[in-house]
Design a protein around this motif. Sequence first.
Motif, short mmCIF file in Angstrom:
data_model
loop_
_atom_site.label_atom_id
_atom_site.label_comp_id
_atom_site.label_asym_id
_atom_site.label_seq_id
_atom_site.Cartn_x
_atom_site.Cartn_y
_atom_site.Cartn_z
N UNK A 1 -94.46 27.13 -12.06
CA UNK A 1 -95.26 25.91 -12.21
C UNK A 1 -95.98 25.91 -13.57
N UNK A 2 -96.58 27.05 -13.90
CA UNK A 2 -97.30 27.16 -15.18
C UNK A 2 -96.32 27.02 -16.35
N UNK A 3 -95.18 27.69 -16.26
CA UNK A 3 -94.18 27.62 -17.33
C UNK A 3 -93.67 26.19 -17.51
N UNK A 4 -93.35 25.52 -16.41
CA UNK A 4 -92.82 24.16 -16.48
C UNK A 4 -93.86 23.20 -17.08
N UNK A 5 -95.12 23.39 -16.73
CA UNK A 5 -96.18 22.52 -17.28
C UNK A 5 -96.29 22.69 -18.79
N UNK A 6 -96.12 23.93 -19.27
CA UNK A 6 -96.26 24.20 -20.70
C UNK A 6 -95.03 23.81 -21.51
N UNK A 7 -93.83 23.94 -20.91
CA UNK A 7 -92.60 23.80 -21.69
C UNK A 7 -91.72 22.61 -21.30
N UNK A 8 -91.93 22.03 -20.13
CA UNK A 8 -91.04 20.97 -19.67
C UNK A 8 -91.79 19.76 -19.12
N UNK A 9 -93.02 19.56 -19.55
CA UNK A 9 -93.78 18.38 -19.12
C UNK A 9 -93.14 17.13 -19.70
N UNK A 10 -93.04 16.09 -18.89
CA UNK A 10 -92.38 14.85 -19.31
C UNK A 10 -93.33 14.02 -20.16
N UNK A 11 -93.04 13.96 -21.45
CA UNK A 11 -93.90 13.18 -22.35
C UNK A 11 -93.21 11.90 -22.83
N UNK A 12 -91.90 11.93 -22.93
CA UNK A 12 -91.18 10.78 -23.48
C UNK A 12 -90.23 10.20 -22.47
N UNK A 13 -89.79 9.00 -22.72
CA UNK A 13 -88.85 8.31 -21.84
C UNK A 13 -87.55 8.14 -22.61
N UNK A 14 -86.45 8.49 -21.99
CA UNK A 14 -85.17 8.37 -22.69
C UNK A 14 -84.78 6.90 -22.87
N UNK A 15 -83.95 6.65 -23.84
CA UNK A 15 -83.54 5.28 -24.15
C UNK A 15 -82.80 4.65 -22.98
N UNK A 16 -82.11 5.44 -22.17
CA UNK A 16 -81.37 4.89 -21.03
C UNK A 16 -82.27 4.33 -19.95
N UNK A 17 -83.56 4.61 -20.04
CA UNK A 17 -84.48 4.12 -19.02
C UNK A 17 -85.20 2.85 -19.47
N UNK A 18 -84.76 2.23 -20.53
CA UNK A 18 -85.39 1.00 -20.99
C UNK A 18 -85.15 -0.12 -19.98
#
Length: 178
Positions: free
Chosen positions: A46-63
């Motif tokens: 959980x700690x690792x995922x929060x630091x390295x894989x937190x979702x900050x951006x939205x991919x273009x396919x989700x427009x």
Amino acid sequence: MNNETGLPEGWEVRRSNTKNLPYYFHPATKDSRWEPPAGTDPELLKKYMAEHHSSKGISASMSSANHEGKIRAAHLLVKHRNSRRPASWRETRITRSEAEAEEIIQGYRERIDAGENLSDLATTESDCSSARKGGDLGFFGHGDMQKEFEDAAFGLKVGEVSKMIKTASGYHLIQRLE
């Protein structure tokens, strides 16, 4: 065990090129999976995922192009032992009571009210596999979700976060994204 990721020896976290999501891979055996392997330390992961894989951006396919009549939302889910599927990527068997789940989701609501981001919380705390995407469920229309969830999501303004919503899956906080 890897003391950084919490994964069993030999396992690593990689990012899928096609889905832009983290997954678990064992190079020696070539085994790959979306769910953490047995023997994972959930707190370290959980700690690792929060630091390295937190979702900050939205991919273009989700427009929003070609999504007439649909909305996009993210959610944070807390399951309990009476949920329709009392298991998650975080716990193989969820044993908490409904009252405990309700208390947990209310705590998350308070954290969001205090300025935390639903997407960041969902990444580490949600019992839904959408946690990998910051809780983002993508676009959906009427009839695609459980009625209580859908009614709440369609009733929100863009950016707004719902009050606690109870469904057969558990307790949700929903944020309308588009």
